[in-house]
Design an enzyme around this catalytic site. Structure first.
Site, PDB file in Angstrom:
ATOM      1  N   LYS A 134      19.006  33.585 110.974  1.00 51.62           N
ATOM      2  CA  LYS A 134      18.847  34.038 109.579  1.00 51.62           C
ATOM      3  C   LYS A 134      18.123  35.391 109.500  1.00 51.62           C
ATOM      4  O   LYS A 134      18.544  36.287 108.775  1.00 51.62           O
ATOM      5  CB  LYS A 134      18.071  32.978 108.780  1.00 51.62           C
ATOM      6  CG  LYS A 134      18.854  31.679 108.580  1.00 51.62           C
ATOM      7  CD  LYS A 134      18.114  30.676 107.759  1.00 51.62           C
ATOM      8  CE  LYS A 134      16.995  29.973 108.485  1.00 51.62           C
ATOM      9  NZ  LYS A 134      17.400  29.130 109.635  1.00 51.62           N
ATOM     10  N   ILE A 135      17.026  35.532 110.270  1.00 52.24           N
ATOM     11  CA  ILE A 135      16.223  36.760 110.164  1.00 52.24           C
ATOM     12  C   ILE A 135      16.845  37.890 110.993  1.00 52.24           C
ATOM     13  O   ILE A 135      17.032  39.003 110.493  1.00 52.24           O
ATOM     14  CB  ILE A 135      14.758  36.486 110.586  1.00 52.24           C
ATOM     15  CG1 ILE A 135      14.133  35.463 109.632  1.00 52.24           C
ATOM     16  CG2 ILE A 135      13.943  37.775 110.590  1.00 52.24           C
ATOM     17  CD1 ILE A 135      12.804  34.883 110.077  1.00 52.24           C
TER      18      ILE A 135
ATOM     19  N   ASP B 150      21.702  36.275 122.230  1.00 57.56           N
ATOM     20  CA  ASP B 150      21.546  34.956 121.611  1.00 57.56           C
ATOM     21  C   ASP B 150      22.579  34.054 122.283  1.00 57.56           C
ATOM     22  O   ASP B 150      23.750  34.440 122.382  1.00 57.56           O
ATOM     23  CB  ASP B 150      21.811  35.085 120.092  1.00 57.56           C
ATOM     24  CG  ASP B 150      21.396  33.843 119.308  1.00 57.56           C
ATOM     25  OD1 ASP B 150      21.683  32.722 119.773  1.00 57.56           O
ATOM     26  OD2 ASP B 150      20.789  33.996 118.243  1.00 57.56           O
TER      27      ASP B 150
ATOM     28  N   PRO C 178      13.103  31.345 118.147  1.00 60.00           N
ATOM     29  CA  PRO C 178      11.959  30.424 118.157  1.00 60.00           C
ATOM     30  C   PRO C 178      11.243  30.406 119.506  1.00 60.00           C
ATOM     31  O   PRO C 178      11.830  30.760 120.536  1.00 60.00           O
ATOM     32  CB  PRO C 178      12.596  29.066 117.859  1.00 60.00           C
ATOM     33  CG  PRO C 178      14.034  29.218 118.158  1.00 60.00           C
ATOM     34  CD  PRO C 178      14.397  30.656 118.106  1.00 60.00           C
TER      35      PRO C 178
ATOM     36  N   THR D 117       7.872  39.750 115.287  1.00 60.67           N
ATOM     37  CA  THR D 117       7.474  39.083 114.037  1.00 60.67           C
ATOM     38  C   THR D 117       7.818  37.593 114.125  1.00 60.67           C
ATOM     39  O   THR D 117       7.891  36.915 113.110  1.00 60.67           O
ATOM     40  CB  THR D 117       8.179  39.710 112.802  1.00 60.67           C
ATOM     41  OG1 THR D 117       9.591  39.603 112.993  1.00 60.67           O
ATOM     42  CG2 THR D 117       7.787  41.150 112.578  1.00 60.67           C
ATOM     43  N   SER D 118       8.056  37.086 115.364  1.00 54.66           N
ATOM     44  CA  SER D 118       8.501  35.680 115.483  1.00 54.66           C
ATOM     45  C   SER D 118       7.367  34.730 115.845  1.00 54.66           C
ATOM     46  O   SER D 118       6.828  34.062 114.969  1.00 54.66           O
ATOM     47  CB  SER D 118       9.615  35.572 116.503  1.00 54.66           C
ATOM     48  OG  SER D 118      10.831  35.835 115.875  1.00 54.66           O
ATOM     49  N   ARG D 119       6.999  34.696 117.097  1.00 53.89           N
ATOM     50  CA  ARG D 119       5.872  33.858 117.532  1.00 53.89           C
ATOM     51  C   ARG D 119       5.160  34.611 118.648  1.00 53.89           C
ATOM     52  O   ARG D 119       5.808  35.162 119.559  1.00 53.89           O
ATOM     53  CB  ARG D 119       6.349  32.491 118.044  1.00 53.89           C
ATOM     54  CG  ARG D 119       6.730  31.517 116.949  1.00 53.89           C
ATOM     55  CD  ARG D 119       5.529  31.044 116.109  1.00 53.89           C
ATOM     56  NE  ARG D 119       5.900  30.189 114.988  1.00 53.89           N
ATOM     57  CZ  ARG D 119       6.131  30.587 113.734  1.00 53.89           C
ATOM     58  NH1 ARG D 119       6.020  31.866 113.424  1.00 53.89           N
ATOM     59  NH2 ARG D 119       6.450  29.738 112.791  1.00 53.89           N
TER      60      ARG D 119
ATOM     61  N   GLU E 225      -3.493  33.414 117.564  1.00 52.63           N
ATOM     62  CA  GLU E 225      -3.796  33.802 116.182  1.00 52.63           C
ATOM     63  C   GLU E 225      -4.542  32.743 115.367  1.00 52.63           C
ATOM     64  O   GLU E 225      -5.194  33.075 114.371  1.00 52.63           O
ATOM     65  CB  GLU E 225      -2.525  34.217 115.443  1.00 52.63           C
ATOM     66  CG  GLU E 225      -1.557  33.095 115.120  1.00 52.63           C
ATOM     67  CD  GLU E 225      -0.290  33.607 114.417  1.00 52.63           C
ATOM     68  OE1 GLU E 225       0.289  34.607 114.854  1.00 52.63           O
ATOM     69  OE2 GLU E 225       0.114  32.974 113.429  1.00 52.63           O
TER      70      GLU E 225
HETATM   71  P1  NAD Z   1      17.066  30.800 113.078  1.00 53.71           P
HETATM   72  O1  NAD Z   1      16.980  29.414 113.593  1.00 53.71           O
HETATM   73  O2  NAD Z   1      17.927  31.079 111.886  1.00 53.71           O
HETATM   74  O3  NAD Z   1      17.529  31.803 114.252  1.00 53.71           O
HETATM   75  C1  NAD Z   1      17.005  31.759 115.527  1.00 53.71           C
HETATM   76  C2  NAD Z   1      18.074  32.273 116.481  1.00 53.71           C
HETATM   77  O4  NAD Z   1      17.483  32.339 117.789  1.00 53.71           O
HETATM   78  C3  NAD Z   1      19.304  31.382 116.583  1.00 53.71           C
HETATM   79  O5  NAD Z   1      20.489  32.131 116.396  1.00 53.71           O
HETATM   80  C4  NAD Z   1      19.242  30.807 118.007  1.00 53.71           C
HETATM   81  O6  NAD Z   1      20.528  30.600 118.584  1.00 53.71           O
HETATM   82  C5  NAD Z   1      18.472  31.910 118.719  1.00 53.71           C
HETATM   83  N1  NAD Z   1      17.798  31.457 119.943  1.00 53.71           N
HETATM   84  C6  NAD Z   1      17.206  30.260 120.189  1.00 53.71           C
HETATM   85  N2  NAD Z   1      16.697  30.247 121.431  1.00 53.71           N
HETATM   86  C7  NAD Z   1      16.985  31.456 121.995  1.00 53.71           C
HETATM   87  C8  NAD Z   1      16.725  32.034 123.257  1.00 53.71           C
HETATM   88  N3  NAD Z   1      16.043  31.375 124.188  1.00 53.71           N
HETATM   89  N4  NAD Z   1      17.178  33.287 123.476  1.00 53.71           N
HETATM   90  C9  NAD Z   1      17.845  33.989 122.519  1.00 53.71           C
HETATM   91  N5  NAD Z   1      18.115  33.479 121.291  1.00 53.71           N
HETATM   92  C10 NAD Z   1      17.680  32.239 121.028  1.00 53.71           C
HETATM   93  O7  NAD Z   1      15.544  31.257 112.811  1.00 53.71           O
HETATM   94  P2  NAD Z   1      15.055  32.392 111.807  1.00 53.71           P
HETATM   95  O8  NAD Z   1      14.859  31.817 110.447  1.00 53.71           O
HETATM   96  O9  NAD Z   1      15.883  33.591 111.979  1.00 53.71           O
HETATM   97  O10 NAD Z   1      13.576  32.629 112.404  1.00 53.71           O
HETATM   98  C11 NAD Z   1      13.361  33.313 113.628  1.00 53.71           C
HETATM   99  C12 NAD Z   1      11.883  33.200 113.980  1.00 53.71           C
HETATM  100  O11 NAD Z   1      11.112  33.930 113.015  1.00 53.71           O
HETATM  101  C13 NAD Z   1      11.328  31.776 113.858  1.00 53.71           C
HETATM  102  O12 NAD Z   1      11.533  31.100 115.048  1.00 53.71           O
HETATM  103  C14 NAD Z   1       9.873  31.993 113.561  1.00 53.71           C
HETATM  104  O13 NAD Z   1       9.194  31.945 114.799  1.00 53.71           O
HETATM  105  C15 NAD Z   1       9.797  33.401 112.992  1.00 53.71           C
HETATM  106  N6  NAD Z   1       9.247  33.471 111.633  1.00 53.71           N
HETATM  107  C16 NAD Z   1       8.218  34.337 111.412  1.00 53.71           C
HETATM  108  C17 NAD Z   1       7.669  34.455 110.134  1.00 53.71           C
HETATM  109  C18 NAD Z   1       6.547  35.433 109.849  1.00 53.71           C
HETATM  110  O14 NAD Z   1       5.986  35.436 108.745  1.00 53.71           O
HETATM  111  N7  NAD Z   1       6.170  36.288 110.777  1.00 53.71           N
HETATM  112  C19 NAD Z   1       8.172  33.667 109.084  1.00 53.71           C
HETATM  113  C20 NAD Z   1       9.248  32.802 109.357  1.00 53.71           C
HETATM  114  C21 NAD Z   1       9.782  32.706 110.629  1.00 53.71           C
END
Ligand code: NAD
Length: 330
Positions: free
Chosen positions: A152-153, A172, A205, A231-233, A262
């Site tokens: 999604k992001i 991905d 993730p 901005t993920s983890r 954090e």
């Molecule tokens: P999502 O589930 O829609 O997308 C995650 C993508 O990562 C998927 O397409 C999946 O196939 C891919 N993926 C999984 N494991 C992988 C790997 N080992 N290598 C490569 N790709 C891989 O998630 P999203 O909503 O896009 O969110 C992404 C991340 O953003 C979340 O996991 C979360 O950690 C982070 N996030 C951060 C904030 C913030 O405020 N900073 C807020 C929300 C989410």
């Protein structure tokens, strides 16, 4: 229904009060931990944030206090022991999606601010120093951006950067066919993404396979001076090894909204404290590092959605209906 919200920050009070106005709501600034769990006594439900502790001992206490529902004000749920919750008869629901645009836009904001050295420029001008030396950036147009994770992001980031005229690479295991149909984006392996990108941004993730994917070995493959954005983890990045790469110039700039340690730092005002975290202390010495305190999600629209879906989940339960956002045991 009596609801206690832990880690309820001032920025979300008005949204939670409005969405949960039909209920008796207690807003607590403190995190849910073994030390604070008593504050939930007598509540039917608790609403928690990503920094709260949802481990088995805390859940056992909640159950003893009569709590039956755990409403997560987040998409992520790795802070909650779902098997323990199921065994204890505690229902758990989350907010699966609030605003991918908010996180994607903050990601691009970090890129642009680092590239055009906006923080340095602003501080300089406030000091009546109008010189431009040391502020040279680069055109985004034509640069190669490596996007790890195109869910999604990541897909929103790709769409935004395609408007800048960037070349897009994606890594991905799941190919986002609709994104591929819409944009010119090339799926490659992680090594190719590292080798060819001018900017690498992480949108996947945290898991055992992705932990520390940015480390001294993967950075070895990268271009000298690459920009890294997370901005993920936090633990997707080996922060100590990134510091070493910043010292040699291998990493040219680093934008981070998340940090592996954090929990004890972010979301709180520590301006009166002596900083104990030497890693953050070192990062703060670099002019080419930009840190925000897990605020990528922080838009009005996202806060409305988080409060609204939390209320929806709780209202489903109040009506004896199940919410589509409930999580099953691990
Ligand atoms: P999502 O589930 O829609 O997308 C995650 C993508 O990562 C998927 O397409 C999946 O196939 C891919 N993926 C999984 N494991 C992988 C790997 N080992 N290598 C490569 N790709 C891989 O998630 P999203 O909503 O896009 O969110 C992404 C991340 O953003 C979340 O996991 C979360 O950690 C982070 N996030 C951060 C904030 C913030 O405020 N900073 C807020 C929300 C989410």
């Amino acid at each position: 229904m009596k609801i206690t919200a832990f880690s309820a920050h001032k920025f979300e009070h008005s949204y939670l009060k409005e969405a949960l106005s039909d209920h008796e709501l207690k807003l607590l600034e403190v995190r849910l931990t073994m030390d604070t769990v008593d504050l939930a006594a007598g509540s039917d439900a608790v609403a928690i944030f990503v920094t709260d502790n949802g481990s088995r001992p805390v859940l056992e206490k909640l159950q003893q206090f009569g709590v039956k529902y755990l409403a997560l004000r987040s998409a992520g749920f790795n802070h909650v022991d779902l098997s323990a919750a199921e065994e204890l008869g505690l229902k758990v629901a989350r907010v699966p999606e609030y605003s991918p645009a908010a996180i994607a836009e903050h990601t691009v904001a970090l890129m642009l601010a680092l590239n055009r050295k906006l923080v340095k420029a602003h501080n300089r001008v406030r000091d009546l120093n109008f010189s431009l030396d040391g502020l040279v950036g680069f055109d985004m147009e034509g640069k190669t951006i490596g996007i790890a994770g195109t869910g999604k992001i990541g897909s929103k980031v790709a769409k935004t950067l395609s408007g800048f005229g960037c070349r897009l690479l994606a890594y991905d295991p799941y190919i986002n066919e609709s994104l591929k149909a819409e944009l010119e984006i090339e799926y490659v392996d992680f090594k190719t993404l590292c080798t060819e990108s001018d900017i690498i941004t992480l949108h996947l993730p945290l898991s055992s396979s992705s932990q520390y994917m940015i480390n001294s070995s993967s950075m070895e493959d990268m271009k000298k001076g690459v920009m890294l954005i997370n901005t993920s983890r936090g633990a997707l990045v080996n922060t100590k090894e990134v510091i070493e790469a910043l010292k040699t110039g291998k990493i040219g700039s680093f934008g981070m909204d998340v940090y592996e340690e954090e929990e004890d730092l972010f979301f709180e005002d520590h301006s009166e404290d002596i900083l104990q975290d030497d890693v953050i202390a070192r990062l703060l010495t670099f002019q080419n590092v930009l840190i925000t305190s897990h605020q990528a999600f922080l838009t009005k629209e996202a806060l409305e959605k988080i409060a609204g879906v939390t209320a929806f989940n709780l209202n489903c339960w109040a009506k004896n209906e199940s919410s589509p956002h409930e999580l099953k045991g691990g």
